[in-house]
Design an enzyme around this catalytic site. Sequence first.
Site, PDB file in Angstrom:
ATOM      1  CE1 TYR A   1      -8.871 -10.465  43.066  1.00 36.47           C
ATOM      2  CE2 TYR A   1      -8.872  -8.081  43.300  1.00 36.47           C
ATOM      3  CZ  TYR A   1      -8.185  -9.268  43.232  1.00 36.47           C
ATOM      4  OH  TYR A   1      -6.811  -9.273  43.342  1.00 36.47           O
TER       5      TYR A   1
ATOM      6  CG  ASP B   1     -14.140  -6.036  49.533  1.00 35.90           C
ATOM      7  OD1 ASP B   1     -13.779  -4.835  49.573  1.00 35.90           O
ATOM      8  OD2 ASP B   1     -13.479  -6.932  48.974  1.00 35.90           O
TER       9      ASP B   1
ATOM     10  CE  LYS C   1      -9.361  -1.054  44.225  1.00 41.78           C
ATOM     11  NZ  LYS C   1      -9.222  -1.377  42.854  1.00 41.78           N
TER      12      LYS C   1
END
Length: 438
Positions: A146, A241, A269
């Site tokens: 994702y 990523d 994050k």
Amino acid sequence: MTPGFRRSRTLYREALRRLVGGVSSPVRAFRAVGGTPLFVERARGAYVWDVDGNRYTDFVLSYGAILLGHADGGIAQAVHNAARRGSVTGSPVPEEIALARLVQSAFPVMERLRFVNSGTEAAMSAVRLARGFTGRSLVVKFEGCYHGHADGLLARAGSGAATFALPDSGGVPRSYVRETRVLPYNDVQAFRSLMAREGRNVAAVIVEPIAANMGLVHPEHGFLRTLRVETRRHGSVLLFDEVISGFRVRLGGAVQLFGVRPDLVCAGKVMGGGLPVGVYGGRKEIMRCLAPEGPVYQAGTLAGNRAAMAAGTAALLKLRSAGFYTRLERSTRKTARALERLAARHGVAVEVPWTCGLFTVFFTSRPVRNYSDAAATDRKAFSRYFHSALRHGLYVPPSPFEACFLSAAHTPGILEDALRRWDRVFGEMAAGGRRRGS
Ligand SMILES: Cc1ncc(COP(=O)(O)O)c(C=O)c1O
């Protein structure tokens, strides 16, 4: 012990009348497991308290954004100070440079970088940049990875989308994903043959170097290296990523852990210390294509705001303390292994892959190496596990495709207590299984 959820239920009823699905992000609605989402009253250290006064040891940790524990004093102070001096002005602030220095010392591959407000923005912008740099259009991604919800990357995404069994999102025209190729994770042969066929048109290969959105799936030996070799051969940009793995598995993320050097990295994050942030960066000659230096446009009103920069700086400074990752890795290993032992003692089949700071409990007896394996795990068992965990004061992600996270606040004592609760959870699952079998 059955916690009451009366106030959470009341709030959820009102939320449903005001927010779509009662939530601001789909996975929070508990649709994969059923039941009422917890409304959190407060969070501190390793714990969250819901509005009904129930306390949980938290293994969600904002889906990996929290690494120092909730409500860290240093971060709170930094945000407070930043807010008092004007959290956002629309001009450069010194705090951007302070955070950039820390990010670059962790990720030397980010010779130049750009701050944005989320992981989605980081991945979406990095892909645009790779297309601008190469003058090509194709993007290769891997099934179950994702990269946020940019249209072209929502082709058979994992995480929330997979939870709802939506291989592609509604609202994304076919033409938007026509330039996206999706391959199984860890399939070196499939990747080599795609590159042999279409490599000269591939702008970017984007990958979670440690996949954590189909549950935790490790890259197999040679997988990342093959991506590096083939992208170099065909002049495509390799984009890691590291929105989850960056600053979590090591300060320098999977790049540091595996020693494979991509051209671009995106992160978020942990780097925001709990505030909205993202970053992408990489080789100078690629980054120079970005406005204002080059023709690829990307901008943000709140990008690089003082509050997020200060929170991130406070977080990263603490993560640089000696032995941080050694301790985190040790506690993750001990927890994952203990979970396997406990489940085995109760005859519950699980696989618990782990890496520093995160792990997944898969209800299966077979190793999980890609999205098909993850999708074949026992989701009904996961639902039973989730609700039993909640009853026993453990907050684990409400989807079999999300990882459990640990923080610095998850001390050995707190983890021992959590494992005693997990023991009872597996015990309940085994007893339930016997009842269903009889
Ligand atoms: C690997 C990865 N990339 C990108 C994103 C998107 O980040 P955000 O939710 O901050 O937009 C996520 C979110 O979970 C992620 O796990």
